[in-house]
Scaffold this active site. Structure first.
Site, PDB file in Angstrom:
ATOM      1  N   GLY A  11       1.096  -1.139   0.398  1.00 61.41           N
ATOM      2  CA  GLY A  11       0.203   0.033   0.150  1.00 61.41           C
ATOM      3  C   GLY A  11       0.544   1.591   0.309  1.00 61.41           C
ATOM      4  CG  ASP A  12       0.652   3.855   2.472  1.00 65.02           C
ATOM      5  OD1 ASP A  12      -0.236   4.434   2.648  1.00 65.02           O
ATOM      6  OD2 ASP A  12       1.909   3.054   3.575  1.00 65.02           O
ATOM      7  CE  LYS A  15      -3.571   1.342  -3.498  1.00 66.79           C
ATOM      8  NZ  LYS A  15      -2.024   1.657  -2.445  1.00 66.79           N
ATOM      9  CB  ALA A  38      -5.297   2.518   3.522  1.00 63.25           C
ATOM     10  CG  HIS A  40      -6.177   6.776  -1.972  1.00 64.21           C
ATOM     11  ND1 HIS A  40      -4.858   5.949  -2.263  1.00 64.21           N
ATOM     12  CD2 HIS A  40      -7.712   6.301  -2.574  1.00 64.21           C
ATOM     13  CE1 HIS A  40      -5.206   4.915  -2.233  1.00 64.21           C
ATOM     14  NE2 HIS A  40      -6.827   4.791  -3.113  1.00 64.21           N
ATOM     15  CB  THR A 127      -6.626   1.884  10.631  1.00 68.76           C
ATOM     16  OG1 THR A 127      -7.647   0.975  10.108  1.00 68.76           O
ATOM     17  CG2 THR A 127      -5.049   1.721  10.292  1.00 68.76           C
ATOM     18  N   PRO A 305       4.694   6.828  11.351  1.00 73.76           N
ATOM     19  CG  PRO A 305       6.593   6.403  13.174  1.00 73.76           C
ATOM     20  CD  PRO A 305       4.734   7.232  13.151  1.00 73.76           C
TER      21      PRO A 305
HETATM   22  P1  GDP Z   1      -2.104   5.116  -2.246  1.00 78.41           P
HETATM   23  O1  GDP Z   1      -2.121   4.648  -0.775  1.00 78.41           O
HETATM   24  O2  GDP Z   1      -0.836   4.359  -2.808  1.00 78.41           O
HETATM   25  O3  GDP Z   1      -2.794   6.192  -2.672  1.00 78.41           O
HETATM   26  O4  GDP Z   1      -0.701   6.151  -1.710  1.00 78.41           O
HETATM   27  P2  GDP Z   1      -0.500   7.708  -0.139  1.00 78.41           P
HETATM   28  O5  GDP Z   1      -1.318   8.728  -1.117  1.00 78.41           O
HETATM   29  O6  GDP Z   1      -1.104   6.839   0.805  1.00 78.41           O
HETATM   30  O7  GDP Z   1       0.858   7.867  -0.567  1.00 78.41           O
HETATM   31  C1  GDP Z   1       1.804   8.196  -1.245  1.00 78.41           C
HETATM   32  C2  GDP Z   1       2.597   9.255  -0.287  1.00 78.41           C
HETATM   33  O8  GDP Z   1       3.828   9.406  -1.747  1.00 78.41           O
HETATM   34  C3  GDP Z   1       1.974  10.793  -0.605  1.00 78.41           C
HETATM   35  O9  GDP Z   1       1.979  11.849   0.685  1.00 78.41           O
HETATM   36  C4  GDP Z   1       1.735  11.004  -2.240  1.00 78.41           C
HETATM   37  O10 GDP Z   1       1.254  12.755  -2.072  1.00 78.41           O
HETATM   38  C5  GDP Z   1       2.674  11.092  -1.941  1.00 78.41           C
HETATM   39  N1  GDP Z   1       3.733  10.709  -3.893  1.00 78.41           N
HETATM   40  C6  GDP Z   1       2.769  10.006  -5.017  1.00 78.41           C
HETATM   41  N2  GDP Z   1       3.713  10.275  -6.027  1.00 78.41           N
HETATM   42  C7  GDP Z   1       4.712  10.902  -5.525  1.00 78.41           C
HETATM   43  C8  GDP Z   1       6.003  10.889  -6.198  1.00 78.41           C
HETATM   44  O11 GDP Z   1       5.972  10.702  -7.366  1.00 78.41           O
HETATM   45  N3  GDP Z   1       7.207  12.119  -5.291  1.00 78.41           N
HETATM   46  C9  GDP Z   1       6.517  12.429  -4.636  1.00 78.41           C
HETATM   47  N4  GDP Z   1       7.342  12.580  -3.765  1.00 78.41           N
HETATM   48  N5  GDP Z   1       5.939  12.733  -3.654  1.00 78.41           N
HETATM   49  C10 GDP Z   1       4.625  11.704  -4.277  1.00 78.41           C
END
Ligand code: GDP
Length: 425
Positions: A11-12, A15, A38, A40, A127, A305
């Site tokens: 995850g994270d 997406k 979770a 985004h 969570t 974290p």
């Molecule tokens: P998801 O659950 O897969 O949508 O992932 P999250 O949004 O929880 O975590 C991804 C984190 O990385 C978020 O803080 C986004 O803003 C950030 N993010 C996504 N793509 C990029 C990237 O290409 N570069 C950087 N530096 N941050 C990114």
């Protein structure tokens, strides 16, 4: 045409950002599993948002956002999240909620909390959003469907039957106050009134839209390694984040899913417990964590974290394969610009043998990472729009990952914003 955006890892992977970007060309965006457990993170011209339950299409006026039947529907959370985005100036989105989705009950949250409390150090790192008790009830056939909120007789009967079982746990396992039927019914009446404007036969809506040639985006939560069957069981989530499940959790034919964009992160991160072979600790981990994501790797739901580590091509190859990926989006690559050399975990050593195939959890527990080191590029790649303009070592890193993962990397994300994307043929 149906397209899915799903995660290959824990995850994270980013997406949300890819979905937000691709939602621009979609008529319908559907969440098909999971719940508010979770998050985004999405950065666009309205600001920065952490969405938990709402589909990432909610920022576009032309899309219909759907919470499918496969979702754990926390109704007050849904309303709160909806208000939180409109308060920030986002126009009220078009949203439909499946009449077959089940309702996350207040006691699911309580049971989740009490169970984690009881397990103490051996807890799942849940969570505490009630997801595991919710899905347990769904499959034990004592869950409550949205449609049942509108039938008082059925509702009373089901609540009565459910709480008999819950109260045994409350009294004898957790030593907590007993649940009261009338109080729960009153809450459910409030839920009914809150959700009424959104309820629809969403499977029918989606199938009709497909007949008219509309584009549907299935938005996955978490990633392959959290799948109850293919993940690091038991440290997994309770509903399947695999693209194939999108057909069930949204209510469409599996053969409609033509494109499965699987998101792989350029390094690894995970929230919660469980096996993580390329995990880093100490100062190296702190540096990656603080530089990671958009302002550090901290959970979007809990603020915890995140655990971080190097790219693991064993896990990612498996993650991509089990999703049935047709293409890969490689994300958060900009973060690695500070490193002289970048280790990549390309094998697991288990009982003296090296394998590139991701094993079952009992074997995974014994796995030691085998690293290959690649030269870093030592510069900031944010703002770059063309693949050829990336530093040579950066391209080599991408091409190395692609070869190991075995599916074309068609998109490279080099920043958190919608426009931070490099398309590659
Ligand atoms: P998801 O659950 O897969 O949508 O992932 P999250 O949004 O929880 O975590 C991804 C984190 O990385 C978020 O803080 C986004 O803003 C950030 N993010 C996504 N793509 C990029 C990237 O290409 N570069 C950087 N530096 N941050 C990114």
């Amino acid at each position: 045409m149906v397209r899915a955006i799903v995660g290959a890892n824990w995850g994270d992977e980013g997406k949300g950002k890819i979905t937000d970007m691709l939602a621009a060309d979609s008529d319908i965006v559907v969440r098909f599993q999971g719940g508010s457990n979770a998050g985004h993170t999405i950065v666009n011209h309205y600001g920065k948002f952490a969405l938990h339950l709402l589909p990432s299409g909610v920022f576009y006026d032309h899309t219909t956002s759907i919470l499918g039947n496969g979702v754990a529907l926390n109704i007050p959370f849904f309303i709160k999240e909806l208000n939180s985005i409109t308060e920030k100036g986002v126009p009220k989105p078009h949203i439909l909620v499946s009449d077959r989705a089940q309702v996350l009950m207040p006691y699911h949250i309580l049971l989740d909390q009490y169970e984690e409390e009881r397990l103490g150090k051996a807890s799942f790192g849940s969570t505490q959003s009630g997801i595991a008790p919710f899905f347990s009830d769904k499959y034990a056939k004592i869950g409550i469907q949205v449609s049942e909120l509108f039938d008082e007789e059925v509702l009373k009967d089901k609540v009565e039957k459910a709480i008999v079982k819950k109260n045994v746990l409350m009294e004898h396992l957790y030593h907590k106050p007993l649940l009261d039927k009338d109080e729960i019914l009153e809450t459910l009446h409030e839920y009914r009134d809150l959700i009424a404007p959104y309820v629809a036969d969403t499977a029918l809506f989606i199938q009709e839209a497909l007949k008219q040639g509309k584009t549907v985006l299935l938005e996955g939560q978490l990633g392959t390694l959290k799948d109850p069957d293919f993940g690091i069981y038991p440290m997994v989530t309770s509903s399947s984040p695999i693209a194939a499940y999108g057909a069930i959790g949204a209510g469409l034919a599996p053969y409609e899913i033509k494109d499965i964009i699987t998101v792989v992160k350029a390094y690894s991160s995970a929230v919660g417990g469980g096996e993580f072979v390329s995990e880093l600790h100490g100062a190296e981990a702190d540096e990656l964590r603080n530089r990671g994501g958009d302002g550090g790797e901290y959970g979007a739901t809990t603020g915890r974290p995140r655990r971080v580590g190097w790219l693991d091509t064993v896990a990612s190859r498996y993650g991509v394969r089990m999703q049935g990926a047709t293409e890969v989006a490689f994300t958060v690559l900009d973060v690695l610009g500070y490193l002289d050399e970048i280790p990549v975990c390309t094998g697991y050593e288990i009982d003296g043998k090296v394998t590139e195939d991701f094993p079952v959890t009992v074997k995974l527990k014994k796995a030691k990472p085998v690293y290959e080191k690649l030269p870093g590029w030592k510069c900031d790649i944010r703002g770059i729009k063309k693949y050829e303009d990336l530093p040579e070592n950066c391209r080599k890193y991408i091409e190395f990952a692609e070869k190991k993962i075995g599916v074309p990397i068609t998109m490279i994300s080099n920043g958190p914003g919608r426009e931070d994307i490099i398309y590659r043929k």
